[in-house]
Design a protein around this motif. Structure first.
Motif, mmCIF file in Angstrom:
data_model
loop_
_atom_site.group_PDB
_atom_site.id
_atom_site.type_symbol
_atom_site.label_atom_id
_atom_site.label_comp_id
_atom_site.label_asym_id
_atom_site.label_seq_id
_atom_site.Cartn_x
_atom_site.Cartn_y
_atom_site.Cartn_z
ATOM 1 N N LYS A 1 0.832 -1.200 0.000
ATOM 2 C CA LYS A 1 0.000 0.000 0.000
ATOM 3 C C LYS A 1 0.875 1.261 0.000
ATOM 4 O O LYS A 1 0.548 2.255 -0.624
ATOM 5 N N CYS B 1 7.034 7.716 13.744
ATOM 6 C CA CYS B 1 6.160 7.231 14.823
ATOM 7 C C CYS B 1 6.329 8.076 16.081
ATOM 8 O O CYS B 1 5.370 8.273 16.834
ATOM 9 N N LEU C 1 0.124 8.309 12.250
ATOM 10 C CA LEU C 1 -0.633 7.059 12.212
ATOM 11 C C LEU C 1 -0.277 6.184 11.015
ATOM 12 O O LEU C 1 -0.237 4.954 11.126
ATOM 13 N N LYS C 2 -0.027 6.794 9.878
ATOM 14 C CA LYS C 2 0.336 6.034 8.684
ATOM 15 C C LYS C 2 1.632 5.256 8.933
ATOM 16 O O LYS C 2 1.744 4.083 8.588
ATOM 17 N N HIS C 3 2.599 5.899 9.566
ATOM 18 C CA HIS C 3 3.869 5.253 9.832
ATOM 19 C C HIS C 3 3.745 4.223 10.961
ATOM 20 O O HIS C 3 4.460 3.219 10.961
ATOM 21 N N GLN C 4 2.839 4.461 11.897
ATOM 22 C CA GLN C 4 2.586 3.443 12.920
ATOM 23 C C GLN C 4 2.033 2.180 12.268
ATOM 24 O O GLN C 4 2.434 1.066 12.601
ATOM 25 N N GLU C 5 1.131 2.348 11.325
ATOM 26 C CA GLU C 5 0.570 1.210 10.596
ATOM 27 C C GLU C 5 1.670 0.488 9.816
ATOM 28 O O GLU C 5 1.742 -0.744 9.813
ATOM 29 N N TYR D 1 3.852 -1.458 12.225
ATOM 30 C CA TYR D 1 3.118 -2.652 12.654
ATOM 31 C C TYR D 1 3.188 -3.725 11.572
ATOM 32 O O TYR D 1 3.517 -4.880 11.842
ATOM 33 N N LYS D 2 2.900 -3.355 10.336
ATOM 34 C CA LYS D 2 2.901 -4.329 9.241
ATOM 35 C C LYS D 2 4.298 -4.888 8.996
ATOM 36 O O LYS D 2 4.458 -6.077 8.723
ATOM 37 N N TYR E 1 5.101 -7.203 12.162
ATOM 38 C CA TYR E 1 4.062 -8.099 12.663
ATOM 39 C C TYR E 1 4.531 -9.558 12.668
ATOM 40 O O TYR E 1 4.385 -10.265 13.663
ATOM 41 N N ASN F 1 -0.497 -7.364 19.944
ATOM 42 C CA ASN F 1 -1.215 -6.088 19.874
ATOM 43 C C ASN F 1 -0.967 -5.237 21.111
ATOM 44 O O ASN F 1 -0.757 -4.021 21.007
#
Length: 183
Positions: free
Chosen positions: A3, A16, A21-25, A28-29, A32, A54
């Motif tokens: 994405k 972060c 928030l975009k960079h936190q996502e 995480y990805k 993960y 989580n």
């Protein structure tokens, strides 16, 4: 196709820290799979591991401002995940009956070749260990804590940690022998 384009670890951490928030996502990805691998070593089922992962990422995002961007992120993340898993286990350990481990005997057997086992076999065997055995085995053998440190983390005697480790190794040896007899 991802994405978002791949971003360097240091840049992810930096963004972060600003609460992006975009960079936190993205962080995480990106981590993960690594986090779940650690979670599954410490917990018996996938749902519990996911919950710990989580919870750990929430802790990461709440404390990421303390991370030194010049140091690798992964070791710090691993420590957060391990500590989160230990905290969860510590809550559950209160409910387990404790045997008198200080007087338990340690039974050693010779090392076995495990060349026929794959990673899934090993993970499955680890998940079959009793909770305390698996926890002590992971802390000692995988994450490198000593018995005194494990004792403090789990609120048990260092000698108990040694016994749990010995029992974990003995159970794993037996499982490996059974696997070798089958194959």
């Amino acid at each position: 196709m991802p994405k978002y384009p791949a971003i360097a670890e240091q840049e992810l951490v930096r963004q972060c820290k600003h609460g992006d928030l975009k960079h936190q996502e993205l962080l995480y990805k990106q981590f993960y799979g690594y986090a779940m691998g650690i979670g599954l070593r410490y917990l018996a089922n996938r749902d519990d591991a996911l919950e710990v992962v989580n919870d750990a990422f929430i802790k990461v995002f709440n404390t990421i401002k303390s991370v030194d961007e010049k140091l690798p992120f992964k070791p710090w993340l691993r420590k957060v995940i391990v500590n989160t898993a230990i905290d969860r286990r510590r809550k559950n350990l209160r409910n387990l009956a404790e045997a008198d481990l200080d007087e338990a005997a340690f039974i050693a057997t010779p090392a076995l070749a495990v060349s026929k086992l794959n990673a899934n076999d090993i993970v499955t065997m680890m998940q079959l260990l009793p909770e305390l055995n698996r926890l002590v085995f992971n802390l000692y053998e995988v994450d490198g804590y000593n018995h005194e440190e494990i004792g403090v983390m789990l609120n048990i005697a260092a000698s108990s940690s040694r016994v749990y480790l010995g029992r974990a190794k003995e159970r794993l040896r037996k499982m490996i022998l059974q696997q070798e007899e089958k194959g």
